[in-house]
Design a protein around this motif. Structure first.
Motif, PDB file in Angstrom:
ATOM      1  N   CYS A   8       7.965 -13.136  -2.773  1.00 14.04           N
ATOM      2  CA  CYS A   8       9.080 -14.145  -1.798  1.00 14.04           C
ATOM      3  C   CYS A   8       8.961 -13.374  -0.398  1.00 14.04           C
ATOM      4  O   CYS A   8       8.056 -12.830  -0.136  1.00 14.04           O
ATOM      5  CB  CYS A   8      10.494 -13.598  -2.488  1.00 14.04           C
ATOM      6  SG  CYS A   8      11.117 -12.136  -1.702  1.00 14.04           S
ATOM      7  N   HIS A  12       8.671  -9.059  -2.158  1.00 17.06           N
ATOM      8  CA  HIS A  12       8.877  -8.609  -3.434  1.00 17.06           C
ATOM      9  C   HIS A  12       8.158  -9.490  -4.315  1.00 17.06           C
ATOM     10  O   HIS A  12       8.084 -10.596  -4.347  1.00 17.06           O
ATOM     11  CB  HIS A  12      10.628  -8.989  -3.918  1.00 17.06           C
ATOM     12  CG  HIS A  12      11.610  -8.177  -2.852  1.00 17.06           C
ATOM     13  ND1 HIS A  12      12.781  -8.974  -2.537  1.00 17.06           N
ATOM     14  CD2 HIS A  12      11.623  -7.054  -2.641  1.00 17.06           C
ATOM     15  CE1 HIS A  12      13.244  -8.123  -1.766  1.00 17.06           C
ATOM     16  NE2 HIS A  12      12.817  -6.957  -1.685  1.00 17.06           N
ATOM     17  N   CYS A  35      13.640 -15.097  -6.333  1.00 20.08           N
ATOM     18  CA  CYS A  35      13.290 -13.587  -6.439  1.00 20.08           C
ATOM     19  C   CYS A  35      14.255 -13.135  -7.133  1.00 20.08           C
ATOM     20  O   CYS A  35      15.656 -13.093  -6.695  1.00 20.08           O
ATOM     21  CB  CYS A  35      13.135 -13.180  -5.107  1.00 20.08           C
ATOM     22  SG  CYS A  35      12.835 -11.326  -5.013  1.00 20.08           S
ATOM     23  N   CYS A  38      16.140 -10.345  -4.497  1.00 18.12           N
ATOM     24  CA  CYS A  38      16.981 -10.951  -3.456  1.00 18.12           C
ATOM     25  C   CYS A  38      17.652 -12.144  -3.470  1.00 18.12           C
ATOM     26  O   CYS A  38      18.362 -12.391  -2.777  1.00 18.12           O
ATOM     27  CB  CYS A  38      16.369 -10.557  -2.074  1.00 18.12           C
ATOM     28  SG  CYS A  38      14.977 -11.572  -1.876  1.00 18.12           S
TER      29      CYS A  38
HETATM   30 ZN   LIG Z   1      12.840 -11.079  -2.681  1.00 17.31          ZN
END
Ligand SMILES: [Zn+2]
Length: 146
Positions: A8, A12, A35, A38
């Motif tokens: 992402c 991540h 993601c 988040c």
């Molecule tokens: Zn993320």
């Protein structure tokens, strides 16, 4: 099914499964690919990590190795037992015994025992049929019962 390694906008990394690359494109277009860390829908395919499950694979390989080793040990044990049962242990007199049998001074019988490298070489030179026994296959030396 295709597994993609995704990343992402916050770097991540995560994995996600799609039925096809088109499916991935469609889901991504609709911002359905998010993601898990988040929630961002701004994701890209990450460079494929060649071994995501390295530790699991290693563990599996280790288990296999252990199994193979156990099987070999079992086989070696069987052979050791066989030798112990069917052959006569002559200990350090092996060279003398082998020679005596070879020259017909003693009745032919399977024997095993210890011989130095030099003795083994001499026996082979004389044409006495001997074979080295790998340590793993050699029964534990025992006192010769006479
Ligand atoms: Zn993320």
């Amino acid at each position: 099914m295709i597994k993609y390694n995704l990343i992402c906008r916050h770097d991540h990394e995560f994995e996600a499964w799609f039925s096809s690359s088109k499916d991935y494109d469609a889901q991504r277009e609709k911002r359905l690919v998010q993601c898990p860390h988040c929630g961002s829908a701004k994701v890209e395919k990450a460079i494929m990590a060649p071994n995501v499950s390295t530790s699991r694979k290693k563990a599996a390989a280790q288990t296999k190795r252990k199994e193979a080793l156990a099987m070999m040990n079992a086989a070696a044990q069987t052979i050791r037992k066989e030798i112990e049962d069917k052959c006569d242990y002559v200990g350090e007199k092996f060279a003398d015994e082998a020679r005596a049998i070879h020259y017909g001074e003693k009745e032919e019988r399977p024997i095993y025992g210890e011989a130095s490298a030099k003795e083994a070489e001499e026996l082979r030179d004389e044409g006495v049929g001997i074979a080295p026994l790998p340590d793993v296959l050699a029964p534990k030396p025992k006192k010769k019962v006479n």
